[in-house]
Design an enzyme around this catalytic site. Structure first.
Site, PDB file in Angstrom:
ATOM      1  N   ASP A  31      89.359   4.835  42.097  1.00 47.81           N
ATOM      2  CA  ASP A  31      89.547   3.667  41.237  1.00 47.81           C
ATOM      3  C   ASP A  31      88.169   3.205  40.738  1.00 47.81           C
ATOM      4  OD1 ASP A  31      92.007   1.325  40.986  1.00 47.81           O
ATOM      5  OD2 ASP A  31      89.961   0.756  40.457  1.00 47.81           O
ATOM      6  N   ILE A  32      88.088   2.895  39.454  1.00 45.84           N
ATOM      7  CA  ILE A  32      86.811   2.511  38.841  1.00 45.84           C
ATOM      8  C   ILE A  32      86.333   1.143  39.352  1.00 45.84           C
ATOM      9  CG2 ILE A  32      87.666   1.248  36.797  1.00 45.84           C
ATOM     10  CD1 ILE A  32      85.809   2.994  35.085  1.00 45.84           C
ATOM     11  N   ASN A  88     101.977  -1.151  42.126  1.00 47.65           N
ATOM     12  CA  ASN A  88     102.181  -2.371  41.346  1.00 47.65           C
ATOM     13  C   ASN A  88     103.236  -2.040  40.289  1.00 47.65           C
ATOM     14  OD1 ASN A  88     100.187  -3.844  42.715  1.00 47.65           O
ATOM     15  ND2 ASN A  88      98.577  -3.018  41.406  1.00 47.65           N
ATOM     16  N   GLU A  96      98.550  -2.851  35.530  1.00 41.50           N
ATOM     17  CA  GLU A  96      97.727  -2.950  34.312  1.00 41.50           C
ATOM     18  C   GLU A  96      97.783  -1.671  33.499  1.00 41.50           C
ATOM     19  OE1 GLU A  96      93.850  -3.891  35.764  1.00 41.50           O
ATOM     20  OE2 GLU A  96      94.383  -5.970  36.233  1.00 41.50           O
ATOM     21  N   HIS A 101     101.408   5.147  39.275  1.00 42.12           N
ATOM     22  CA  HIS A 101     100.356   5.597  40.192  1.00 42.12           C
ATOM     23  C   HIS A 101     100.468   4.851  41.500  1.00 42.12           C
ATOM     24  CE1 HIS A 101      98.830   2.249  37.768  1.00 42.12           C
ATOM     25  NE2 HIS A 101      98.156   1.873  38.859  1.00 42.12           N
ATOM     26  N   HIS A 103      98.287   3.423  44.712  1.00 47.99           N
ATOM     27  CA  HIS A 103      96.956   3.076  45.223  1.00 47.99           C
ATOM     28  C   HIS A 103      96.882   3.451  46.705  1.00 47.99           C
ATOM     29  CE1 HIS A 103      95.694   0.194  41.923  1.00 47.99           C
ATOM     30  NE2 HIS A 103      96.990   0.235  41.705  1.00 47.99           N
TER      31      HIS A 103
HETATM   32  P1  AMP Z   1      97.362  -1.159  38.333  1.00 45.67           P
HETATM   33  O1  AMP Z   1      96.883  -2.577  38.269  1.00 45.67           O
HETATM   34  O2  AMP Z   1      98.263  -0.874  39.502  1.00 45.67           O
HETATM   35  O3  AMP Z   1      97.923  -0.690  37.014  1.00 45.67           O
HETATM   36  O4  AMP Z   1      96.093  -0.295  38.642  1.00 45.67           O
HETATM   37  C1  AMP Z   1      95.280   0.227  37.649  1.00 45.67           C
HETATM   38  C2  AMP Z   1      93.972   0.571  38.299  1.00 45.67           C
HETATM   39  O5  AMP Z   1      93.304   1.473  37.462  1.00 45.67           O
HETATM   40  C3  AMP Z   1      93.051  -0.622  38.536  1.00 45.67           C
HETATM   41  O6  AMP Z   1      92.796  -0.756  39.928  1.00 45.67           O
HETATM   42  C4  AMP Z   1      91.794  -0.255  37.738  1.00 45.67           C
HETATM   43  O7  AMP Z   1      90.615  -0.622  38.416  1.00 45.67           O
HETATM   44  C5  AMP Z   1      91.929   1.252  37.611  1.00 45.67           C
HETATM   45  N1  AMP Z   1      91.281   1.855  36.453  1.00 45.67           N
HETATM   46  C6  AMP Z   1      91.288   1.429  35.172  1.00 45.67           C
HETATM   47  N2  AMP Z   1      90.631   2.287  34.378  1.00 45.67           N
HETATM   48  C7  AMP Z   1      90.195   3.299  35.176  1.00 45.67           C
HETATM   49  C8  AMP Z   1      89.456   4.490  34.952  1.00 45.67           C
HETATM   50  N3  AMP Z   1      89.015   4.841  33.729  1.00 45.67           N
HETATM   51  N4  AMP Z   1      89.187   5.281  36.004  1.00 45.67           N
HETATM   52  C9  AMP Z   1      89.604   4.948  37.233  1.00 45.67           C
HETATM   53  N5  AMP Z   1      90.320   3.844  37.510  1.00 45.67           N
HETATM   54  C10 AMP Z   1      90.620   3.026  36.507  1.00 45.67           C
END
Ligand code: AMP
Length: 111
Positions: A31-32, A88, A96, A101, A103
């Site tokens: 995760d970024i 989520n 988001e 996916h 976590h």
């Molecule tokens: P969610 O809120 O469950 O949709 O999780 C989306 C996750 O993707 C968040 O924890 C972000 O930090 C992560 N994220 C967004 N863009 C990237 C990216 N380019 N590479 C890795 N993780 C990302």
């Protein structure tokens, strides 16, 4: 594939990312914006918006995802200390990125 989906672009290597694991069905990357020392995203390659959109035929994708999670937890050295697995679901659930996916979060200091 959905053309305006960030995770589809990562899966298809249109956006560079380091995969910790890849097979025909899944990719795993960090995760970024990590919420813990270990924070991985386990992503089915197939574009499915969220758990809400899973069809019965796609159930195997979810069971397989948990098998990958178990293996990644072991590789990351958090299987014994413990970790969280989290989906989520939709905006109210904190989603988001609208590409399914899981976590994997862990690696906190043991007390
Ligand atoms: P969610 O809120 O469950 O949709 O999780 C989306 C996750 O993707 C968040 O924890 C972000 O930090 C992560 N994220 C967004 N863009 C990237 C990216 N380019 N590479 C890795 N993780 C990302």
């Amino acid at each position: 594939m959905s053309h305006d989906c960030l995770f589809c672009k990562i899966v298809n290597r249109e956006i560079p990312s380091e995969f910790l694991y890849e097979d025909d069905t899944y990719v795993v990357f960090k995760d970024i914006n990590p919420a813990a020392p270990v924070h991985l995203l386990l992503v089915p390659k197939k574009h499915i918006r969220s758990i809400n959109d899973l069809s019965p035929e796609e159930g195997d994708i979810i069971s397989g995802l948990f098998m990958v999670a178990k293996e990644m937890a072991r590789e990351q050295g958090v299987n014994e200390s413990g970790y969280k697995l989290l989906f989520n679901v939709e905006k109210g659930g904190g989603q988001e990125i609208f590409h399914l996916h899981l976590h994997l979060i862990g690696g906190w200091q043991k007390k």
